[in-house]
Design a protein around this motif. Sequence first.
Motif, short mmCIF file in Angstrom:
data_model
loop_
_atom_site.label_atom_id
_atom_site.label_comp_id
_atom_site.label_asym_id
_atom_site.label_seq_id
_atom_site.Cartn_x
_atom_site.Cartn_y
_atom_site.Cartn_z
N LEU A 279 -32.36 99.90 -34.09
CA LEU A 279 -32.32 100.77 -35.27
C LEU A 279 -31.25 101.85 -35.22
O LEU A 279 -30.68 102.21 -36.25
N PRO A 280 -30.93 102.45 -34.03
CA PRO A 280 -29.85 103.45 -34.01
C PRO A 280 -28.53 102.92 -34.57
O PRO A 280 -27.74 103.71 -35.10
N GLY A 331 -26.22 102.63 -26.67
CA GLY A 331 -25.19 101.63 -26.91
C GLY A 331 -25.15 101.21 -28.37
O GLY A 331 -24.07 101.12 -28.99
N PHE A 332 -26.31 100.94 -28.95
CA PHE A 332 -26.36 100.56 -30.36
C PHE A 332 -25.85 101.69 -31.26
O PHE A 332 -25.20 101.46 -32.28
N LEU A 334 -23.58 103.96 -30.51
CA LEU A 334 -22.11 103.99 -30.43
C LEU A 334 -21.49 102.86 -31.26
O LEU A 334 -20.49 103.08 -31.97
N VAL A 335 -22.08 101.67 -31.18
CA VAL A 335 -21.56 100.54 -31.96
C VAL A 335 -21.66 100.84 -33.45
O VAL A 335 -20.73 100.59 -34.21
N GLY A 336 -22.80 101.37 -33.90
CA GLY A 336 -22.98 101.69 -35.31
C GLY A 336 -22.01 102.75 -35.79
O GLY A 336 -21.41 102.63 -36.88
N ALA A 337 -21.83 103.80 -35.00
CA ALA A 337 -20.91 104.88 -35.40
C ALA A 337 -19.48 104.37 -35.46
O ALA A 337 -18.73 104.68 -36.39
N GLY A 338 -19.08 103.59 -34.45
CA GLY A 338 -17.72 103.08 -34.43
C GLY A 338 -17.45 102.12 -35.56
O GLY A 338 -16.44 102.23 -36.27
#
Length: 457
Positions: A279-280, A331-332, A334-338
Amino acid sequence: MVVALDGTVLTVAQPALRRDLHAGFDEVQWTSTGYLVAVAGLLVFAGRLGDRYGHRRTFALGMIGFGVTSAGVALAPGIGWVIALRIAQGVCGALLQPATLGMLRAACPPERLRTAIAVRTACIGVAAAAGPVLGGALTTQFGWRSVFLLNIVPTLLFGVLALAVRDAPRPPAEVPLDVPGALLLAAGLACLVHTLVTLPGITWSAPVAVLAAAAFVRHERRTGAPLLPPDVVGSRAVGGALGVLVTASAALNGGLLACVYVLQDEQGLTPLRSALLALPLAVLLVAAAPVSAVLLRRRGARATVAAAMGVLAAGLLVLAAVSGPVAVGAGFALVGAGFGTVMVAATHVVVRWSPAESAGVAGGLQQTAMNVGPVLGVASATVLMGFGAARSPLVLLAFVVAAALPLGRALPGRPAPVRPDAAGPGAAAPGPGSDATHTDLDAERGPHTRSLRDHEV
């Protein structure tokens, strides 16, 4: 939101669909593959239709068709009907998706375009996050057919509204359609997608894709009215942004596929707990959209994309090394923000740096990148996981993202400061690589027809 929701709820509903219709796994796969092939092959031509006949009309036709075909799938008596109607739904999806960007390009003032694209990206993120939960709840309570009923009311409502709203009168656009070029491009892209989804095997579609691509390039060089205008495909900024979108979307989707197997097979988590840990990603993707608009205004697309690609690569590496739930969530995130930041910034460059009369083609190219990238990422992850290492795709995709950083050098840099006398005869020329160097966009249409000053790009 409709398109993103449709894809995510179907993924959850596919096992129930297979059992109810007594279908094989390969047949169920074609409910998604057929849609992707139709969309990928027609996006650019659909964008050109919008340039020619109006983006609002094209959007309305696609929306209403999307709803009608959704209703057809919900009533389909067999798997063959489902596959055929999903292909028809892909045609309608190809019509409506580039039109959304074309309408934003024509309707928004230059200084607000990045914000509108950020809102659009946030909506996609919300739909993608809600889709699995909503699809699972509907399938459990009412069966797989209910997920297709979700589309009917919003598509018909907004399709009719788009037809009802009248645009300000404007001269008809003399935009050539280049039907031969459209057919060659559609064949090449459709066969490319088919080849990717059938990897590691090689099918008839691989050589056909190569031949169609070569014929398309030859045709475009010789025709006087190419499907892809030179001022769009010849732009370094647009080309760089498209490359970034393909890379980032491939990394996101390939990484997610690998994470599913890492969390459920290696760590023994249930599907529900795996979804909760992810979900993050959706939360940060939505949150990154408005932040991206601010970064674009202050730092420019080049720095924004470079930083976001670094964050995306770091997130994939964290996921490749994690063992605990906190690290997985980080980790999720960071992936979502990027990815959210890359999507807003690169889409803004594609739409903003293309002439207004080719906004539909630009939108089609952006959507093509966002469809081909995921297929490429999933195919790559599947091949790598076939060798027995579920974490290896995460590491490789992180290095691919890092290797794609040079593509960002083609993007516009930090906006030049605006002086009070910037529009006067004595104004200094903007520096190279600045956002302010692009001055060929004064062919605006719609309510904002004034020419664009350098500092507004």
